[in-house]
Motif scaffolding. Structure first.
Motif, PDB file in Angstrom:
ATOM      1  N   GLY A 154       0.816  -1.185   0.000  1.00 30.12           N
ATOM      2  CA  GLY A 154       0.000   0.000   0.000  1.00 30.12           C
ATOM      3  C   GLY A 154       0.851   1.235   0.000  1.00 30.12           C
ATOM      4  N   ASN A 155       0.228   2.323   0.341  1.00 31.59           N
ATOM      5  CA  ASN A 155       0.913   3.610   0.381  1.00 31.59           C
ATOM      6  C   ASN A 155       1.242   4.001   1.808  1.00 31.59           C
ATOM      7  OD1 ASN A 155       0.532   3.779  -2.363  1.00 31.59           O
ATOM      8  ND2 ASN A 155      -1.332   4.980  -2.203  1.00 31.59           N
ATOM      9  N   THR A 156       1.942   3.145   2.528  1.00 33.03           N
ATOM     10  CA  THR A 156       2.285   3.416   3.919  1.00 33.03           C
ATOM     11  C   THR A 156       3.787   3.533   4.072  1.00 33.03           C
ATOM     12  OG1 THR A 156       0.339   2.244   4.733  1.00 33.03           O
ATOM     13  CG2 THR A 156       2.135   2.574   6.291  1.00 33.03           C
ATOM     14  N   ILE A 157       4.211   4.606   4.737  1.00 32.04           N
ATOM     15  CA  ILE A 157       5.613   4.779   5.115  1.00 32.04           C
ATOM     16  C   ILE A 157       5.642   4.704   6.631  1.00 32.04           C
ATOM     17  CG2 ILE A 157       7.603   6.313   5.104  1.00 32.04           C
ATOM     18  CD1 ILE A 157       6.392   7.554   2.519  1.00 32.04           C
ATOM     19  N   ALA A 158       6.166   3.615   7.166  1.00 28.03           N
ATOM     20  CA  ALA A 158       6.236   3.405   8.611  1.00 28.03           C
ATOM     21  C   ALA A 158       7.668   3.655   9.065  1.00 28.03           C
ATOM     22  CB  ALA A 158       5.796   1.993   8.962  1.00 28.03           C
ATOM     23  N   ILE A 159       7.812   4.544  10.046  1.00 29.84           N
ATOM     24  CA  ILE A 159       9.135   4.960  10.516  1.00 29.84           C
ATOM     25  C   ILE A 159       9.324   4.495  11.953  1.00 29.84           C
ATOM     26  CG2 ILE A 159      10.676   6.908  10.884  1.00 29.84           C
ATOM     27  CD1 ILE A 159       8.815   8.479   8.916  1.00 29.84           C
ATOM     28  N   ALA A 160      10.359   3.732  12.189  1.00 32.41           N
ATOM     29  CA  ALA A 160      10.657   3.268  13.546  1.00 32.41           C
ATOM     30  C   ALA A 160      11.119   4.446  14.404  1.00 32.41           C
ATOM     31  CB  ALA A 160      11.742   2.201  13.507  1.00 32.41           C
ATOM     32  N   PRO A 161      10.621   4.571  15.637  1.00 32.23           N
ATOM     33  CA  PRO A 161      11.056   5.654  16.516  1.00 32.23           C
ATOM     34  C   PRO A 161      12.576   5.691  16.723  1.00 32.23           C
ATOM     35  CG  PRO A 161       9.076   4.664  17.391  1.00 32.23           C
ATOM     36  CD  PRO A 161       9.520   3.805  16.232  1.00 32.23           C
ATOM     37  N   SER A 162      13.234   4.550  16.590  1.00 36.35           N
ATOM     38  CA  SER A 162      14.685   4.526  16.750  1.00 36.35           C
ATOM     39  C   SER A 162      15.410   5.321  15.662  1.00 36.35           C
ATOM     40  CB  SER A 162      15.195   3.080  16.758  1.00 36.35           C
ATOM     41  OG  SER A 162      14.907   2.452  15.523  1.00 36.35           O
ATOM     42  N   LEU A 163      14.739   5.618  14.548  1.00 39.14           N
ATOM     43  CA  LEU A 163      15.331   6.412  13.467  1.00 39.14           C
ATOM     44  C   LEU A 163      15.152   7.918  13.682  1.00 39.14           C
ATOM     45  CD1 LEU A 163      14.195   4.305  10.392  1.00 39.14           C
ATOM     46  CD2 LEU A 163      16.416   4.280  11.541  1.00 39.14           C
ATOM     47  N   SER A 164      14.416   8.284  14.724  1.00 35.11           N
ATOM     48  CA  SER A 164      14.117   9.680  15.003  1.00 35.11           C
ATOM     49  C   SER A 164      15.325  10.379  15.624  1.00 35.11           C
ATOM     50  CB  SER A 164      12.939   9.733  15.968  1.00 35.11           C
ATOM     51  OG  SER A 164      12.553  11.039  16.255  1.00 35.11           O
ATOM     52  N   PRO A 165      15.635  11.599  15.244  1.00 37.85           N
ATOM     53  CA  PRO A 165      14.918  12.430  14.298  1.00 37.85           C
ATOM     54  C   PRO A 165      15.404  12.205  12.862  1.00 37.85           C
ATOM     55  CG  PRO A 165      16.660  13.735  15.276  1.00 37.85           C
ATOM     56  CD  PRO A 165      16.709  12.359  15.928  1.00 37.85           C
TER      57      PRO A 165
END
Length: 161
Positions: A1-12
């Protein structure tokens, strides 16, 4: 689908060039944290322009969007003729010379905020809508959300133009 899921560990996630442009034509793009209720920070650390630019439907969940500098409009999010939905998001510390320090929605677009905060955004002395700016044809819906501490030459919290 059109979902971009970002792991909190990649923040910021830090931008130094162009805005993250949502222009997919295959339905609504969802950009979210992989952990519901845990915000991922997406911020501009160099250059100018919004953090996100949207010309197609986009939904943000559990993001903190800050540091954008829209030369003309929409420091955090600049959206035209589309639907933008924010759920459990924070849009703060963004700036624009003229329209929508935090968020600009224009050209009969729709902005929906649920359990979100738009705070501490600003425009220049001639600007409109420090937090949120929209044109007369656009729709803004807020549910359980806060718009506060924004400043502008005209309409610190929000303004129609």
């Amino acid at each position: 689908g059109n979902t971009i899921a970002i792991a909190p560990s990649l923040s910021p996630i830090e931008l130094t060039g162009a805005a993250l442009d949502v222009a997919d034509s295959g339905g609504t793009t969802l950009i979210r944290s992989t952990v519901a209720g845990t915000q991922v920070a997406v911020r501009r650390v160099a250059g100018s322009g919004p953090v996100f630019s949207a010309s197609r439907p986009v939904a943000f969940e559990d993001l903190s969007i800050f540091g954008g500098h829209g030369d003309m409009s929409g420091g955090g999010i600049s959206a035209g003729a589309t639907t933008v939905t924010l759920t459990r998001c924070r849009v703060s510390d963004n700036w624009s010379n003229y329209f929508g320090g935090g968020i600009l929605v224009s050209d009969a677009g729709t902005l929906t905020l649920t359990d979100s905060t738009v705070s501490d955004n600003a425009t220049g002395a001639l600007g409109l809508g420090g937090g949120i700016a929209s044109d007369d044809a656009s729709t803004i819906v807020l549910t359980g959300s806060t718009v506060s501490g924004n400043s502008a030459g005209d309409g610190g919290a929000s303004s129609g133009r």
